[in-house]
Scaffold this active site. Structure first.
Site, PDB file in Angstrom:
ATOM      1  N   SER A   1       4.138  -4.371  -1.254  1.00  0.00           N
ATOM      2  CA  SER A   1       3.769  -5.618  -0.868  1.00  0.00           C
ATOM      3  C   SER A   1       4.446  -6.645  -1.762  1.00  0.00           C
ATOM      4  CB  SER A   1       2.259  -5.944  -0.877  1.00  0.00           C
ATOM      5  OG  SER A   1       1.863  -7.207  -0.304  1.00  0.00           O
TER       6      SER A   1
ATOM      7  N   HIS B   1       4.885  -5.170   3.310  1.00  0.00           N
ATOM      8  CA  HIS B   1       4.172  -6.317   3.984  1.00  0.00           C
ATOM      9  C   HIS B   1       5.393  -7.341   4.068  1.00  0.00           C
ATOM     10  CE1 HIS B   1       0.101  -5.014   2.310  1.00  0.00           C
ATOM     11  NE2 HIS B   1       0.489  -4.383   3.328  1.00  0.00           N
TER      12      HIS B   1
ATOM     13  N   ASP C   1      -4.568  -2.562  -0.191  1.00  0.00           N
ATOM     14  CA  ASP C   1      -3.976  -1.935   1.042  1.00  0.00           C
ATOM     15  C   ASP C   1      -3.071  -0.726   0.258  1.00  0.00           C
ATOM     16  OD1 ASP C   1      -3.342  -1.282   3.640  1.00  0.00           O
ATOM     17  OD2 ASP C   1      -1.447  -2.589   3.598  1.00  0.00           O
TER      18      ASP C   1
END
Length: 275
Positions: A90, A116, A212
């Site tokens: 991310s 992401h 996540d």
């Protein structure tokens, strides 16, 4: 560095190049209808980035003295066929992913990446990485086969699921958010990979905020895969790796410059690691 950009192909390309060069994030300038929500999001995220700025400067100073593993630096044909590498990242992820790809030898197991990233910038990420690294990099799409010496990036706005049909692996893209904060979700991806039975799965969780990928990485480990997290020193945001470490979802914790050598080590020493 945080980028404020206008919409447009050229602006998107520049923003993507900045991410690959180490920018933290980018924001598109608001229009008349979303100014209030834009400034709330911008201020909130920028404040969180400021809290890590001092630590980031310290990491940059240490980068040149980081220890490098002295491991054999190639994969055998058997290792390329037997292993599958799954990576989630991310905030701060693009520059780390670029580093990993740059460090790969010419021959390697298939690599699948969930990052992401905003819609419209995923294809630009692939294009830039192709030019920068010279490796075979593709956007994952429905039902395409998964081949060695190829890197696949999940498209923005869709969950990436890896399915096994006997000995063949392929992708399924799913637009259903399913209650997940992020789409694509690293957890959804890792959970699907953890079910594969005909490959040695290596799960890697890189820099990023939040959780996540944490439970998915743990699932890979529980299903006899081997897992790696990025260390605090080289992570822009030691959030996802830290949360994974707290639940013992990893076998190894590595500086970003040691990730590829650790992957090679794992592929060559699989049985002894799992004993």
């Amino acid at each position: 560095v945080v980028i404020l950009t206008s919409k447009g192909d050229r602006e998107s390309l520049v923003a993507t190049q900045c991410l690959l060069s180490g920018a933290v994030n980018f924001f598109e300038k608001p229009n008349e209808t979303n100014q209030e929500s834009f400034f709330i999001d911008f201020i909130s995220k920028t404040e969180s980035y400021l809290t890590i700025a001092d630590e980031l400067r310290k990491k940059t100073e240490l980068e040149t003295v980081a220890y490098v593993d002295n491991q054999e630096n190639t994969f055998s044909d058997e290792e390329c066929d037997r292993c599958l590498i799954a990576i989630g990242a991310s905030t701060g992820g693009p520059v780390c992913i670029r580093k990993i790809i740059m460090d790969l030898p010419s021959k390697f197991p298939p690599i699948i990446i969930v990052l992401h990233i905003a819609q419209g910038h995923d294809h630009l990420m692939v294009q830039n990485l192709l030019v920068d690294t010279g490796k075979n990099i593709k956007m994952a799409s429905n039902d395409i086969p998964i081949n060695k010496s190829t890197i696949y990036l999940a498209p923005a706005g869709k969950h990436l699921i890896v399915q096994q049909n006997l000995t063949l692996l392929s992708f399924i893209l799913n637009s259903d958010r399913g209650g997940n904060l992020h789409v694509p979700s690293i957890d959804v991806f890792f959970n699907s990979v953890s079910m594969i039975t005909n490959k040695h799965i290596i799960g890697i969780l890189l820099t990023g905020m939040g959780k996540d990928g944490v439970t998915g990485l743990k699932q890979i480990k529980l299903n006899k895969g081997i897992t790696i997290i990025q260390d605090q020193r080289s992570s822009l945001v030691y959030g996802m790796p830290k949360n994974a470490k707290e639940i013992n979802a990893h076998y190894f914790e590595c500086h970003i410059i040691n990730i590829v050598s650790k992957i090679i080590y794992v592929c060559k020493n699989w049985k002894s690691i799992l004993i």
